[in-house]
Design a protein around this motif. Structure first.
Motif, PDB file in Angstrom:
ATOM      1  N   LEU A 187     -11.824 -24.360  -6.027  1.00  0.00           N
ATOM      2  CA  LEU A 187     -11.023 -26.003  -5.349  1.00  0.00           C
ATOM      3  C   LEU A 187     -12.124 -27.038  -5.080  1.00  0.00           C
ATOM      4  O   LEU A 187     -12.173 -27.854  -4.835  1.00  0.00           O
ATOM      5  CB  LEU A 187     -10.906 -25.035  -4.355  1.00  0.00           C
ATOM      6  N   SER A 188     -13.645 -26.193  -5.168  1.00  0.00           N
ATOM      7  CA  SER A 188     -14.898 -27.183  -4.720  1.00  0.00           C
ATOM      8  C   SER A 188     -15.163 -28.726  -6.153  1.00  0.00           C
ATOM      9  O   SER A 188     -14.962 -29.947  -5.875  1.00  0.00           O
ATOM     10  CB  SER A 188     -16.117 -26.816  -5.048  1.00  0.00           C
ATOM     11  N   GLY A 189     -14.342 -27.187  -7.662  1.00  0.00           N
ATOM     12  CA  GLY A 189     -14.630 -28.682  -8.510  1.00  0.00           C
ATOM     13  C   GLY A 189     -13.628 -29.534  -8.346  1.00  0.00           C
ATOM     14  O   GLY A 189     -13.079 -31.072  -8.837  1.00  0.00           O
ATOM     15  N   VAL A 190     -12.020 -29.415  -7.796  1.00  0.00           N
ATOM     16  CA  VAL A 190     -11.114 -30.184  -7.535  1.00  0.00           C
ATOM     17  C   VAL A 190     -10.925 -30.630  -6.667  1.00  0.00           C
ATOM     18  O   VAL A 190     -11.031 -32.763  -7.126  1.00  0.00           O
ATOM     19  CB  VAL A 190      -9.884 -29.030  -7.198  1.00  0.00           C
ATOM     20  N   GLN A 191     -12.147 -31.110  -5.502  1.00  0.00           N
ATOM     21  CA  GLN A 191     -12.622 -31.900  -4.523  1.00  0.00           C
ATOM     22  C   GLN A 191     -13.315 -32.660  -5.395  1.00  0.00           C
ATOM     23  O   GLN A 191     -12.887 -34.117  -5.144  1.00  0.00           O
ATOM     24  CB  GLN A 191     -13.111 -31.180  -3.713  1.00  0.00           C
ATOM     25  N   GLU A 192     -14.050 -32.054  -6.264  1.00  0.00           N
ATOM     26  CA  GLU A 192     -15.122 -33.101  -6.584  1.00  0.00           C
ATOM     27  C   GLU A 192     -13.766 -34.615  -7.668  1.00  0.00           C
ATOM     28  O   GLU A 192     -14.470 -34.917  -7.890  1.00  0.00           O
ATOM     29  CB  GLU A 192     -16.448 -32.633  -7.624  1.00  0.00           C
ATOM     30  N   VAL A 213      -5.911 -48.215  -0.258  1.00  0.00           N
ATOM     31  CA  VAL A 213      -5.826 -47.639   1.128  1.00  0.00           C
ATOM     32  C   VAL A 213      -5.529 -46.275   1.601  1.00  0.00           C
ATOM     33  O   VAL A 213      -5.346 -45.139   1.735  1.00  0.00           O
ATOM     34  CB  VAL A 213      -5.607 -48.486   3.020  1.00  0.00           C
ATOM     35  N   GLN A 214      -4.107 -46.205   0.584  1.00  0.00           N
ATOM     36  CA  GLN A 214      -2.823 -45.451   0.290  1.00  0.00           C
ATOM     37  C   GLN A 214      -3.675 -44.175  -0.599  1.00  0.00           C
ATOM     38  O   GLN A 214      -3.465 -42.861   0.016  1.00  0.00           O
ATOM     39  CB  GLN A 214      -1.553 -45.389   0.291  1.00  0.00           C
ATOM     40  N   ASN A 215      -4.272 -44.033  -1.479  1.00  0.00           N
ATOM     41  CA  ASN A 215      -5.176 -43.825  -2.737  1.00  0.00           C
ATOM     42  C   ASN A 215      -6.092 -42.568  -1.172  1.00  0.00           C
ATOM     43  O   ASN A 215      -6.501 -41.276  -1.989  1.00  0.00           O
ATOM     44  CB  ASN A 215      -5.797 -43.527  -2.990  1.00  0.00           C
ATOM     45  N   GLU A 216      -7.200 -43.514  -0.976  1.00  0.00           N
ATOM     46  CA  GLU A 216      -7.589 -42.868  -0.033  1.00  0.00           C
ATOM     47  C   GLU A 216      -7.569 -41.960   0.872  1.00  0.00           C
ATOM     48  O   GLU A 216      -7.949 -40.681   1.456  1.00  0.00           O
ATOM     49  CB  GLU A 216      -8.487 -43.694   0.713  1.00  0.00           C
ATOM     50  N   ALA A 217      -6.449 -42.171   1.941  1.00  0.00           N
ATOM     51  CA  ALA A 217      -5.703 -41.129   2.263  1.00  0.00           C
ATOM     52  C   ALA A 217      -4.959 -40.486   2.248  1.00  0.00           C
ATOM     53  O   ALA A 217      -5.529 -39.205   2.421  1.00  0.00           O
ATOM     54  CB  ALA A 217      -4.211 -41.826   3.459  1.00  0.00           C
ATOM     55  N   LEU A 218      -4.527 -40.202   1.234  1.00  0.00           N
ATOM     56  CA  LEU A 218      -3.954 -39.243   0.643  1.00  0.00           C
ATOM     57  C   LEU A 218      -4.756 -38.060   0.371  1.00  0.00           C
ATOM     58  O   LEU A 218      -5.296 -36.516   0.394  1.00  0.00           O
ATOM     59  CB  LEU A 218      -3.010 -39.624  -0.617  1.00  0.00           C
ATOM     60  N   ILE A 219      -5.477 -38.815  -0.321  1.00  0.00           N
ATOM     61  CA  ILE A 219      -7.197 -38.011  -0.884  1.00  0.00           C
ATOM     62  C   ILE A 219      -8.544 -37.197   0.291  1.00  0.00           C
ATOM     63  O   ILE A 219      -8.293 -36.083   0.043  1.00  0.00           O
ATOM     64  CB  ILE A 219      -8.550 -38.838  -2.100  1.00  0.00           C
ATOM     65  N   SER A 220      -8.163 -38.213   1.243  1.00  0.00           N
ATOM     66  CA  SER A 220      -8.710 -37.518   2.230  1.00  0.00           C
ATOM     67  C   SER A 220      -8.068 -36.353   2.659  1.00  0.00           C
ATOM     68  O   SER A 220      -8.442 -35.279   3.313  1.00  0.00           O
ATOM     69  CB  SER A 220      -9.015 -38.188   3.356  1.00  0.00           C
ATOM     70  N   LEU A 221      -6.683 -36.204   2.582  1.00  0.00           N
ATOM     71  CA  LEU A 221      -5.399 -35.216   3.781  1.00  0.00           C
ATOM     72  C   LEU A 221      -5.303 -33.709   2.488  1.00  0.00           C
ATOM     73  O   LEU A 221      -5.789 -33.003   3.387  1.00  0.00           O
ATOM     74  CB  LEU A 221      -4.191 -36.011   3.226  1.00  0.00           C
ATOM     75  N   LEU A 222      -5.774 -34.624   1.021  1.00  0.00           N
ATOM     76  CA  LEU A 222      -5.702 -33.062   0.152  1.00  0.00           C
ATOM     77  C   LEU A 222      -7.511 -32.443   0.545  1.00  0.00           C
ATOM     78  O   LEU A 222      -6.793 -31.072   0.088  1.00  0.00           O
ATOM     79  CB  LEU A 222      -5.416 -33.675  -1.449  1.00  0.00           C
ATOM     80  N   ASN A 223      -7.853 -33.049   0.756  1.00  0.00           N
ATOM     81  CA  ASN A 223      -9.583 -32.718   0.847  1.00  0.00           C
ATOM     82  C   ASN A 223      -9.887 -31.872   2.246  1.00  0.00           C
ATOM     83  O   ASN A 223     -10.043 -30.693   2.098  1.00  0.00           O
ATOM     84  CB  ASN A 223     -11.018 -33.523   0.915  1.00  0.00           C
ATOM     85  N   GLU A 224      -9.041 -32.173   3.348  1.00  0.00           N
ATOM     86  CA  GLU A 224      -8.840 -31.039   4.304  1.00  0.00           C
ATOM     87  C   GLU A 224      -8.079 -30.105   3.358  1.00  0.00           C
ATOM     88  O   GLU A 224      -8.574 -29.138   4.690  1.00  0.00           O
ATOM     89  CB  GLU A 224      -8.343 -32.445   5.741  1.00  0.00           C
ATOM     90  N   ILE A 225      -6.854 -30.523   3.065  1.00  0.00           N
ATOM     91  CA  ILE A 225      -6.382 -29.105   2.875  1.00  0.00           C
ATOM     92  C   ILE A 225      -6.628 -27.871   1.885  1.00  0.00           C
ATOM     93  O   ILE A 225      -7.120 -27.085   2.697  1.00  0.00           O
ATOM     94  CB  ILE A 225      -4.791 -29.601   2.309  1.00  0.00           C
ATOM     95  N   ILE A 226      -7.702 -28.547   1.589  1.00  0.00           N
ATOM     96  CA  ILE A 226      -8.767 -27.699   0.236  1.00  0.00           C
ATOM     97  C   ILE A 226      -9.766 -26.844   0.810  1.00  0.00           C
ATOM     98  O   ILE A 226      -9.629 -25.871   1.167  1.00  0.00           O
ATOM     99  CB  ILE A 226      -9.149 -28.062  -1.339  1.00  0.00           C
ATOM    100  N   GLU A 227     -10.334 -27.755   2.114  1.00  0.00           N
ATOM    101  CA  GLU A 227     -11.179 -27.113   3.659  1.00  0.00           C
ATOM    102  C   GLU A 227     -10.610 -26.143   4.084  1.00  0.00           C
ATOM    103  O   GLU A 227     -11.476 -24.817   3.735  1.00  0.00           O
ATOM    104  CB  GLU A 227     -11.993 -28.529   3.801  1.00  0.00           C
ATOM    105  N   ALA A 228     -10.242 -26.224   4.451  1.00  0.00           N
ATOM    106  CA  ALA A 228      -9.068 -25.505   5.337  1.00  0.00           C
ATOM    107  C   ALA A 228      -8.705 -23.438   4.312  1.00  0.00           C
ATOM    108  O   ALA A 228      -8.858 -23.281   4.945  1.00  0.00           O
ATOM    109  CB  ALA A 228      -7.484 -25.903   5.643  1.00  0.00           C
ATOM    110  N   ILE A 229      -8.215 -24.085   2.814  1.00  0.00           N
ATOM    111  CA  ILE A 229      -7.740 -22.470   2.193  1.00  0.00           C
ATOM    112  C   ILE A 229      -9.829 -22.027   1.751  1.00  0.00           C
ATOM    113  O   ILE A 229      -9.319 -21.197   1.869  1.00  0.00           O
ATOM    114  CB  ILE A 229      -7.505 -23.691   0.940  1.00  0.00           C
ATOM    115  N   LYS A 230     -10.555 -23.476   1.730  1.00  0.00           N
ATOM    116  CA  LYS A 230     -12.246 -22.606   1.632  1.00  0.00           C
ATOM    117  C   LYS A 230     -12.247 -22.050   2.261  1.00  0.00           C
ATOM    118  O   LYS A 230     -12.712 -20.780   2.671  1.00  0.00           O
ATOM    119  CB  LYS A 230     -12.450 -23.226   1.181  1.00  0.00           C
ATOM    120  N   THR A 231     -12.049 -22.240   4.346  1.00  0.00           N
ATOM    121  CA  THR A 231     -11.895 -21.804   5.066  1.00  0.00           C
ATOM    122  C   THR A 231     -12.283 -20.337   5.014  1.00  0.00           C
ATOM    123  O   THR A 231     -12.589 -19.294   5.349  1.00  0.00           O
ATOM    124  CB  THR A 231     -12.081 -22.103   6.237  1.00  0.00           C
ATOM    125  N   GLN A 232     -10.071 -20.322   4.706  1.00  0.00           N
ATOM    126  CA  GLN A 232      -9.488 -18.816   4.899  1.00  0.00           C
ATOM    127  C   GLN A 232     -10.233 -17.855   3.322  1.00  0.00           C
ATOM    128  O   GLN A 232     -10.545 -16.768   4.201  1.00  0.00           O
ATOM    129  CB  GLN A 232      -8.144 -19.568   4.647  1.00  0.00           C
TER     130      GLN A 232
END
Length: 337
Positions: A171-176, A307-326
């Motif tokens: 998941l960290s690799g996906v975020q990078e 702008v939309q790409n950055e927003a979507l990337i931020s959204l995906l990052n937050e989702i991945i972070e939530a998965i990593k936390t779990q």
């Protein structure tokens, strides 16, 4: 403690074969103990130590050690005889589609009978196969033993720790990759999200309608009173509106009428919005929102796309972070006494 279920043993109608299994299990344990003892006895220091402690035992075992292969072959002869008998029964009962399938399926029985070096220790596989067969027929239940629970617990803990680290690393690799703007993001957007725009819109529409129905409809009266009170307080604090009361004769009436009208209008507008959200008529509104976040490629300009790409990337990052936390939650620690 391992217990034998005699009732299931009788119901299985395989009492003879299970009796043979128990006999083979006993012989295998004795044979493996014999192999381990002879292997340890092969060290000179052990022979000297045993000779100093009990010369008679050392003198008795010396010829056995020298002719160990002969004694081991006696066990092998019994094991091979039992193997051939089972093979003959399998052929007669047509257990397998072809008569020659049996030795291939039970290869561990043959390999364990090779009386050479480390092959002897493969007889442990035969012990495991017998125990598994007895467990499968519910003659014994080794899952209730302390040893199995101990091994199973730490095995699960090991797998959880290992899998958690692997998943977090991936998941960290996906975020990078997302941050670097790799083709992965474009594939997610073009191949996954865009083809499912309608599904996303329908799902969001349904969720918003359910939330509005459960949250607003039962409390519409209280919400209306709250809105009217808040609007009334806001209007009373408005300086321009408060000056109306100084108009002769009609001033107070106009002020009061305006306050009631504005409060009623605001409450009705909010009421109508929430009523629409609580029904299927919210679909067009939700679809417009989805179109803003997931516009078609031809509808995007470069600046808006970034702008939309950055927003979507931020959204995906937050989702991945939530998965990593779990994933980081160690469930096996909760089972510790």
């Amino acid at each position: 403690m391992l217990k034998v279920n005699t009732e299931n043993l009788r119901k299985s109608h395989q009492l003879i074969w299970f009796t043979i299994d128990f006999l083979m299990l006993g012989l295998l344990i004795i044979n493996l103990a014999f192999i381990i003892f002879d292997s340890v006895y092969g060290f000179e220091i052990i022979q000297n130590g045993l000779g100093s402690i009990s010369p008679s035992i050392n003198e008795f075992y010396q010829p056995i050690h020298r002719n160990f292969i002969v004694y081991d072959l006696m066990f092998v002869a019994v094991f091979l005889t039992e193997f051939v008998v089972r093979w003959g029964y399998a052929v007669k009962a047509r257990v397998y589609a072809r008569w020659y399938f049996y030795p291939f399926i039970h290869w561990y029985d043959i390999v364990g009978c090779i009386p050479v070096g480390s092959f002897r220790f493969l007889r442990v596989l035969r012990v495991i196969s017998i125990i598994y067969r007895l467990h499968q027929y519910k003659v014994i239940d080794f899952t209730q033993t302390r040893l199995f629970k101990f091994i199973s617990f730490y095995y699960d803990a090991f797998l959880e720790e290992l899998s958690d680290r692997i998943v977090i690393k991936v998941l960290s690799g996906v975020q990078e990759e997302l941050q670097r703007g790799s083709p992965l993001f474009d594939r997610i957007q073009q191949d996954i999200l865009h083809p499912r725009r309608e599904m996303i819109s329908n799902w969001l529409s349904q969720r918003v309608a359910e939330a509005a129905q459960e949250g607003y409809v039962p409390n519409r009266g209280a919400l209306r009173s709250y809105l009217e009170n808040r609007v009334d307080n806001a209007l009373k604090q408005n300086l321009e509106l408060s000056r109306l009361k100084f108009l002769p004769v009609v001033g107070p009436t106009i002020q009061e009428t305006l306050e009631e009208c504005v409060g009623d209008i605001v409450a009705n507008v909010i009421h109508q919005i929430l009523e629409d959200l609580a029904t299927s008529s919210n679909h067009a509104f939700i679809e417009d929102i989805v179109n803003v976040f997931l516009p078609f490629p031809e509808e995007q300009n470069k600046e808006g796309e970034n702008v939309q790409n950055e927003a979507l990337i931020s959204l995906l990052n937050e989702i991945i972070e939530a998965i990593k936390t779990q994933v980081r939650v160690k469930h096996w620690r909760e089972e510790l006494p």
